[in-house]
Design a protein around this motif. Sequence first.
Motif, short mmCIF file in Angstrom:
data_model
loop_
_atom_site.label_atom_id
_atom_site.label_comp_id
_atom_site.label_asym_id
_atom_site.label_seq_id
_atom_site.Cartn_x
_atom_site.Cartn_y
_atom_site.Cartn_z
N GLU A 193 25.72 48.45 29.33
CA GLU A 193 26.99 48.95 28.82
C GLU A 193 26.96 49.10 27.30
O GLU A 193 27.49 50.07 26.74
CB GLU A 193 28.12 48.00 29.24
N ALA B 260 27.43 52.63 25.36
CA ALA B 260 28.48 52.78 24.35
C ALA B 260 27.91 53.31 23.04
O ALA B 260 28.51 54.17 22.39
CB ALA B 260 29.18 51.44 24.13
N ALA C 27 27.00 57.02 23.48
CA ALA C 27 28.21 57.84 23.49
C ALA C 27 28.73 58.01 22.07
O ALA C 27 29.20 59.10 21.70
CB ALA C 27 29.27 57.20 24.38
N ASN C 28 28.65 56.96 21.26
CA ASN C 28 29.08 57.06 19.86
C ASN C 28 28.17 57.98 19.06
O ASN C 28 28.62 58.74 18.20
CB ASN C 28 29.11 55.67 19.22
N ASN D 205 32.92 50.93 33.89
CA ASN D 205 32.45 50.98 32.50
C ASN D 205 31.38 52.05 32.31
O ASN D 205 31.39 52.80 31.34
CB ASN D 205 31.90 49.62 32.07
N GLU E 39 33.03 55.40 32.38
CA GLU E 39 33.80 55.65 31.16
C GLU E 39 32.90 56.04 29.99
O GLU E 39 33.18 57.00 29.26
CB GLU E 39 34.62 54.40 30.78
N PHE E 40 31.80 55.30 29.81
CA PHE E 40 30.89 55.63 28.71
C PHE E 40 30.15 56.94 28.99
O PHE E 40 29.88 57.71 28.07
CB PHE E 40 29.89 54.49 28.51
N THR F 230 38.95 57.24 30.63
CA THR F 230 38.06 58.05 31.45
C THR F 230 38.72 59.38 31.80
O THR F 230 38.10 60.45 31.73
CB THR F 230 37.67 57.30 32.73
#
Length: 206
Positions: free
Chosen positions: A47, A51, A54-55, A85, A88-89, A127
């Motif tokens: 995760e 994250a 994605a950033n 999670n 979402e990412f 999401t």
Amino acid sequence: MMTMQQLCQQHWPFGNKKYRSPRRTIMFSVLTIFKLFHPTGCQEAKEQVLANLANFAYDPKNMEHLKQLQVADLFLDMLTEDSDNFVEFGIGGLCNLSMDPECCDFILQSDAIPLVINCLSSPREETVLSAISTLMNLSTVSSRSRISDVAVVECMLRFSLCESPRLRNLAHVFLQDCCSEEQVSQARRGMAERTQTALGIPLPKD
């Protein structure tokens, strides 16, 4: 447990000239870490890596490196995971990538629209917001008929009535920018003629 910085230092590919660019080196290291942890079931580490990726996708300066590392494939794979999670990412990263025309074409060629639409059923507002934004970014002359399918339009109409200002406003933007007046009217008539909700999609939880 090691921090992301410690993990990156451990797996830093200094010996490969191909990855001497600082930005690319960091992203390659993060991607390598994900592949190391993926079979192990260490969800927290995965995760954290997702994250970070994605950033990275949010900054246009990283786009070429992300393309070369084929990060879009990873984000697409995450959309079918059981973990909320991961989804979402994954959709967050895909949303950022879809702002780039070349990445947008790749995502469309990967037949990802159904996967993105499935994210509209997530109980997580972030999401759903990312999914709506991704659909708008993917909307082209050739893809609009799939993106503005009547079931999706009905879903947006339902979101446009929800309590969340962010979701409500974004749904309105989708309806204005991606749908014709006739499509919206047709969806309204369809919703009025039956009692079930659009696509059976519940409103996301706060």
